[in-house]
Design a protein around this motif. Structure first.
Motif, PDB file in Angstrom:
ATOM      1  N   GLY A 196       0.729  -1.226   0.005  1.00 32.09           N
ATOM      2  CA  GLY A 196       0.018  -0.079  -0.083  1.00 32.09           C
ATOM      3  C   GLY A 196       0.928   1.304   0.122  1.00 32.09           C
ATOM      4  N   THR A 197       0.069   2.440  -0.090  1.00 32.91           N
ATOM      5  CA  THR A 197       0.702   3.752  -0.090  1.00 32.91           C
ATOM      6  C   THR A 197       1.215   4.165   1.167  1.00 32.91           C
ATOM      7  N   GLY A 198       0.980   3.339   2.208  1.00 30.39           N
ATOM      8  CA  GLY A 198       1.644   3.586   3.613  1.00 30.39           C
ATOM      9  C   GLY A 198       3.035   3.312   3.739  1.00 30.39           C
ATOM     10  N   GLN A 199       3.791   2.632   2.647  1.00 29.44           N
ATOM     11  CA  GLN A 199       5.040   2.240   2.928  1.00 29.44           C
ATOM     12  C   GLN A 199       5.794   3.463   2.725  1.00 29.44           C
ATOM     13  N   LEU A 200       7.029   3.593   3.426  1.00 27.65           N
ATOM     14  CA  LEU A 200       7.930   4.930   3.514  1.00 27.65           C
ATOM     15  C   LEU A 200       7.932   5.149   2.219  1.00 27.65           C
ATOM     16  N   ILE A 201       8.587   4.390   1.383  1.00 26.38           N
ATOM     17  CA  ILE A 201       8.983   4.726   0.031  1.00 26.38           C
ATOM     18  C   ILE A 201       7.667   5.412  -0.715  1.00 26.38           C
ATOM     19  N   ALA A 202       6.562   4.981  -0.459  1.00 29.64           N
ATOM     20  CA  ALA A 202       5.530   5.178  -1.488  1.00 29.64           C
ATOM     21  C   ALA A 202       5.212   6.755  -0.914  1.00 29.64           C
ATOM     22  N   ARG A 203       5.200   6.794   0.489  1.00 31.76           N
ATOM     23  CA  ARG A 203       5.144   8.257   0.942  1.00 31.76           C
ATOM     24  C   ARG A 203       6.192   9.276   0.444  1.00 31.76           C
TER      25      ARG A 203
END
Length: 272
Positions: free
Chosen positions: A87-94
């Motif tokens: 999901g977009t909660g991953q550090l890299i996604a953020r």
């Protein structure tokens, strides 16, 4: 950054590999071709680019060497993420900005390595361009992507990953205009903490490619060619890359992401 050191690296294969194809790869890389060998029995070269039934790998030679290092997208951490998501909660996604816009982001991974971060972002819907200037690491990544396309679950993700064999700093410096919404950098840097060398991937990489001494120049070049932001992955306690200072950072347990914003993302795809 040079990886073609004939004193260190050679190419070999198992009896189950496509012998002629491996020979051609060795010729293209201008590396010695040892033919069919067992890595544990090789002593004249420290590392082999080794092909067997499982694909292409980097293999340290000698009887007590660690196992092979591959670009792998269907097993290990990549396989787990493929199956379970993140999901977009991953550090890299953020860090990339996926929570800030509904648009499909084009991300240039200018230091692709084995493609693991690029695969995560492609799995989250980004269109990825991957650049890797080391011909050996590029060969590993190309092999991993080719094998991944044969996997039903991984294939749709890998279709969003385009690999280029480029020296990204030269490519970025020589051109003009935006090349991607976000440029992502994960450069090698001099390690002083021996514990940072635990991962076998890092030991082998460092033996082959050394440190990215031109990281400051790459950051400056990236800032001139990204549309919305540049993101730099660093070990959590490492200094920022010399040069412009990041506006913010996102920290995890072992790594962090330094963020260099250029302008705000449009909220929707129509705003691009």
């Amino acid at each position: 950054m040079s990886c073609q050191n004939s004193l260190v690296l050679a190419v070999g294969c198992s009896p189950l590999a496509e012998h002629n194809a491996v020979r051609q790869l060795a010729e293209a890389l201008e590396l010695p071709f040892l033919g069919i060998v067992k890595p544990r029995d090789v002593f004249n070269f420290g590392v082999l680019l080794f092909a067997d039934e499982s694909g292409l790998s980097l293999q340290v030679t000698g009887p007590k060497a660690p196992g092979p290092v591959r670009a792998e997208f269907t097993s290990g951490k990549a396989g787990y993420r493929l199956e379970h998501g993140g999901g977009t909660g991953q550090l890299i996604a953020r860090a990339i900005g996926l929570q800030k816009t509904r648009m499909t982001l084009h991300v240039l991974d200018a230091t692709a390595g084995l493609g693991q971060d690029g695969f995560v972002l492609a799995g989250l819907g980004c269109q990825m361009t991957l650049m890797e200037r080391s011909p050996v690491i590029h060969a590993l990544l190309a092999d991993g992507l080719a094998r991944g396309r044969l996997n039903e679950a991984a294939a749709p993700v890998i279709e969003r990953m385009r690999l280029r064999s480029e020296d990204s700093i030269h490519w970025l410096t020589d051109g003009e205009g935006d090349v991607a919404d976000v440029i992502y950098l994960d450069p090698m840097f001099p390690h002083r903490d021996k514990s940072a060398l635990v991962k076998k991937e890092m030991r082998v990489f460092r033996e082959l490619v050394g440190d990215d001494e031109d990281a400051p120049g790459l950051l400056v070049a990236a800032l001139t060619r990204a549309r919305y932001r540049v993101v730099v992955k660093r070990p959590r306690k490492a200094p920022s890359i010399e040069g412009p200072k990041p506006a913010t950072r996102i920290e995890g347990k072992s790594s962090r992401y330094d963020i260099y914003p250029i302008k705000a993302f449009p909220v929707s795809a129509a705003g691009k």
